[in-house]
Design a protein around this motif. Sequence first.
Motif, PDB file in Angstrom:
ATOM      1  N   MET A   1       0.904  -1.306   0.107  1.00 27.72           N
ATOM      2  CA  MET A   1       0.173  -0.146   0.125  1.00 27.72           C
ATOM      3  C   MET A   1       0.815   1.213   0.061  1.00 27.72           C
ATOM      4  SD  MET A   1      -2.958   0.997   2.942  1.00 27.72           S
ATOM      5  CE  MET A   1      -4.186   2.169   2.336  1.00 27.72           C
ATOM      6  N   ASP A   2       0.604   2.280  -0.945  1.00 30.57           N
ATOM      7  CA  ASP A   2       1.203   3.437  -0.830  1.00 30.57           C
ATOM      8  C   ASP A   2       0.806   4.421   0.302  1.00 30.57           C
ATOM      9  OD1 ASP A   2       2.583   5.638  -1.675  1.00 30.57           O
ATOM     10  OD2 ASP A   2       1.326   5.998  -3.323  1.00 30.57           O
ATOM     11  N   VAL A   3       2.101   4.852   0.997  1.00 30.72           N
ATOM     12  CA  VAL A   3       1.838   5.585   2.157  1.00 30.72           C
ATOM     13  C   VAL A   3       1.242   7.015   1.616  1.00 30.72           C
ATOM     14  CG1 VAL A   3       3.121   5.897   4.388  1.00 30.72           C
ATOM     15  CG2 VAL A   3       4.443   4.957   2.545  1.00 30.72           C
ATOM     16  N   HIS A   4       1.530   7.268   0.650  1.00 32.05           N
ATOM     17  CA  HIS A   4       0.928   8.866  -0.064  1.00 32.05           C
ATOM     18  C   HIS A   4      -0.515   8.601  -0.616  1.00 32.05           C
ATOM     19  CE1 HIS A   4       4.803  10.394   1.142  1.00 32.05           C
ATOM     20  NE2 HIS A   4       5.382   9.472   0.547  1.00 32.05           N
ATOM     21  N   GLY A   5      -1.133   7.501  -0.745  1.00 34.69           N
ATOM     22  CA  GLY A   5      -2.446   7.415  -1.459  1.00 34.69           C
ATOM     23  C   GLY A   5      -2.264   7.860  -2.779  1.00 34.69           C
ATOM     24  N   ASP A   6      -2.991   8.815  -3.114  1.00 35.06           N
ATOM     25  CA  ASP A   6      -3.060   9.228  -4.435  1.00 35.06           C
ATOM     26  C   ASP A   6      -1.916  10.153  -4.716  1.00 35.06           C
ATOM     27  OD1 ASP A   6      -4.032  11.357  -3.312  1.00 35.06           O
ATOM     28  OD2 ASP A   6      -5.993  11.691  -4.780  1.00 35.06           O
ATOM     29  N   LYS A   7      -1.097  10.495  -3.783  1.00 38.34           N
ATOM     30  CA  LYS A   7      -0.177  11.342  -3.928  1.00 38.34           C
ATOM     31  C   LYS A   7       1.328  10.845  -4.618  1.00 38.34           C
ATOM     32  CE  LYS A   7      -1.913  15.121  -2.229  1.00 38.34           C
ATOM     33  NZ  LYS A   7      -2.152  16.454  -2.961  1.00 38.34           N
ATOM     34  N   ALA A   8       1.235   9.575  -4.974  1.00 39.26           N
ATOM     35  CA  ALA A   8       2.295   8.742  -5.413  1.00 39.26           C
ATOM     36  C   ALA A   8       2.907   9.611  -6.769  1.00 39.26           C
ATOM     37  CB  ALA A   8       1.869   7.483  -5.908  1.00 39.26           C
ATOM     38  N   HIS A   9       4.152   9.614  -6.613  1.00 45.99           N
ATOM     39  CA  HIS A   9       4.967  10.379  -7.565  1.00 45.99           C
ATOM     40  C   HIS A   9       6.486   9.855  -7.792  1.00 45.99           C
ATOM     41  CE1 HIS A   9       6.702  13.533 -10.057  1.00 45.99           C
ATOM     42  NE2 HIS A   9       7.698  13.977  -9.176  1.00 45.99           N
ATOM     43  N   GLY A  10       6.915   9.785  -9.162  1.00 50.30           N
ATOM     44  CA  GLY A  10       8.454   9.364  -9.277  1.00 50.30           C
ATOM     45  C   GLY A  10       8.457   9.189 -10.732  1.00 50.30           C
ATOM     46  N   PHE A  11       9.564   9.227 -10.955  1.00 46.34           N
ATOM     47  CA  PHE A  11      10.037   9.017 -12.561  1.00 46.34           C
ATOM     48  C   PHE A  11      11.123   8.042 -12.742  1.00 46.34           C
ATOM     49  CE2 PHE A  11      12.120  12.828 -10.994  1.00 46.34           C
ATOM     50  CZ  PHE A  11      13.343  12.696 -11.521  1.00 46.34           C
ATOM     51  N   ALA A  12      11.087   7.502 -13.853  1.00 47.04           N
ATOM     52  CA  ALA A  12      12.242   6.389 -14.186  1.00 47.04           C
ATOM     53  C   ALA A  12      12.686   6.847 -15.631  1.00 47.04           C
ATOM     54  CB  ALA A  12      11.606   5.025 -14.380  1.00 47.04           C
ATOM     55  N   VAL A  13      13.870   7.025 -15.775  1.00 41.60           N
ATOM     56  CA  VAL A  13      14.851   7.608 -16.971  1.00 41.60           C
ATOM     57  C   VAL A  13      15.367   6.054 -17.487  1.00 41.60           C
ATOM     58  CG1 VAL A  13      16.444   9.059 -18.078  1.00 41.60           C
ATOM     59  CG2 VAL A  13      14.988   9.816 -16.381  1.00 41.60           C
ATOM     60  N   THR A  14      15.387   5.941 -18.602  1.00 38.75           N
ATOM     61  CA  THR A  14      16.197   4.960 -19.157  1.00 38.75           C
ATOM     62  C   THR A  14      17.121   5.265 -20.271  1.00 38.75           C
ATOM     63  OG1 THR A  14      14.140   3.514 -18.950  1.00 38.75           O
ATOM     64  CG2 THR A  14      15.781   2.778 -20.521  1.00 38.75           C
ATOM     65  N   ASP A  15      18.391   5.067 -20.063  1.00 36.73           N
ATOM     66  CA  ASP A  15      19.405   5.666 -20.863  1.00 36.73           C
ATOM     67  C   ASP A  15      19.229   6.953 -21.349  1.00 36.73           C
ATOM     68  OD1 ASP A  15      20.317   2.858 -20.796  1.00 36.73           O
ATOM     69  OD2 ASP A  15      19.332   2.191 -22.564  1.00 36.73           O
ATOM     70  N   ARG A  16      18.682   7.657 -20.651  1.00 42.51           N
ATOM     71  CA  ARG A  16      18.605   9.328 -21.339  1.00 42.51           C
ATOM     72  C   ARG A  16      17.747   9.560 -22.549  1.00 42.51           C
ATOM     73  NH1 ARG A  16      23.563  13.008 -20.775  1.00 42.51           N
ATOM     74  NH2 ARG A  16      21.848  14.602 -21.322  1.00 42.51           N
ATOM     75  N   LYS A  17      16.764   8.297 -22.878  1.00 39.19           N
ATOM     76  CA  LYS A  17      16.420   8.504 -23.987  1.00 39.19           C
ATOM     77  C   LYS A  17      14.883   8.396 -23.842  1.00 39.19           C
ATOM     78  CE  LYS A  17      19.785   5.868 -26.746  1.00 39.19           C
ATOM     79  NZ  LYS A  17      20.002   4.832 -27.547  1.00 39.19           N
ATOM     80  N   SER A  18      14.477   7.884 -22.676  1.00 40.41           N
ATOM     81  CA  SER A  18      13.144   7.988 -22.398  1.00 40.41           C
ATOM     82  C   SER A  18      12.664   8.143 -20.771  1.00 40.41           C
ATOM     83  CB  SER A  18      12.170   6.611 -22.739  1.00 40.41           C
ATOM     84  OG  SER A  18      12.643   5.602 -22.046  1.00 40.41           O
ATOM     85  N   ILE A  19      11.539   8.850 -20.346  1.00 37.90           N
ATOM     86  CA  ILE A  19      11.166   8.652 -19.162  1.00 37.90           C
ATOM     87  C   ILE A  19       9.679   8.746 -18.829  1.00 37.90           C
ATOM     88  CG2 ILE A  19      10.811  11.374 -19.426  1.00 37.90           C
ATOM     89  CD1 ILE A  19      11.960  11.844 -16.717  1.00 37.90           C
ATOM     90  N   THR A  20       9.399   7.939 -17.826  1.00 43.87           N
ATOM     91  CA  THR A  20       8.076   7.780 -17.627  1.00 43.87           C
ATOM     92  C   THR A  20       7.888   8.486 -16.159  1.00 43.87           C
ATOM     93  OG1 THR A  20       7.922   5.806 -18.738  1.00 43.87           O
ATOM     94  CG2 THR A  20       6.254   6.027 -17.041  1.00 43.87           C
ATOM     95  N   ILE A  21       7.024   9.296 -16.105  1.00 42.74           N
ATOM     96  CA  ILE A  21       6.598  10.210 -14.921  1.00 42.74           C
ATOM     97  C   ILE A  21       5.357   9.724 -14.454  1.00 42.74           C
ATOM     98  CG2 ILE A  21       6.758  12.465 -13.778  1.00 42.74           C
ATOM     99  CD1 ILE A  21       8.049  13.557 -16.312  1.00 42.74           C
ATOM    100  N   ARG A  22       5.314   9.196 -13.126  1.00 45.58           N
ATOM    101  CA  ARG A  22       3.888   9.124 -12.339  1.00 45.58           C
ATOM    102  C   ARG A  22       3.662  10.383 -11.424  1.00 45.58           C
ATOM    103  NH1 ARG A  22       4.910   6.018  -8.415  1.00 45.58           N
ATOM    104  NH2 ARG A  22       7.033   5.854  -8.911  1.00 45.58           N
ATOM    105  N   GLY A  23       2.216  10.447 -11.278  1.00 46.37           N
ATOM    106  CA  GLY A  23       1.667  11.596 -10.600  1.00 46.37           C
ATOM    107  C   GLY A  23       1.460  12.923 -11.227  1.00 46.37           C
TER     108      GLY A  23
END
Length: 96
Positions: A1-23
């Motif tokens: 369970m996420d401690v922040h509820g709907d406030k989940a935020h983060g991002f993942a960068v792959t090889d400086r060629k793509s990024i996925t951002i949550r939140g």
Amino acid sequence: MDVHGDKAHGFAVTDRKSITIRGVTQVGAFDEVEIYMVTVRGPLLLRGEGLQITQLNLDDKVLSVEGRIDAVQYVEEHSPQNLKQKGKNLLERLLR
């Protein structure tokens, strides 16, 4: 369970060629070198070259971008008024 509820935020960068951002709750101005967005943790600016939004799902609060990723920066100087102004650019581009 996420401690922040709907406030989940983060991002993942792959090889400086793509990024996925949550939140992600809004996307303002964007072009090939800069994308301004609002996340559940505040305004975020993505900079790079050849940036293209490949996925935008505001229901799931997910944004995916491809291109060369140079910087991910949290910013505070953009007010909601500025976002509305920048959002007009987004509408103009979509209506072309």
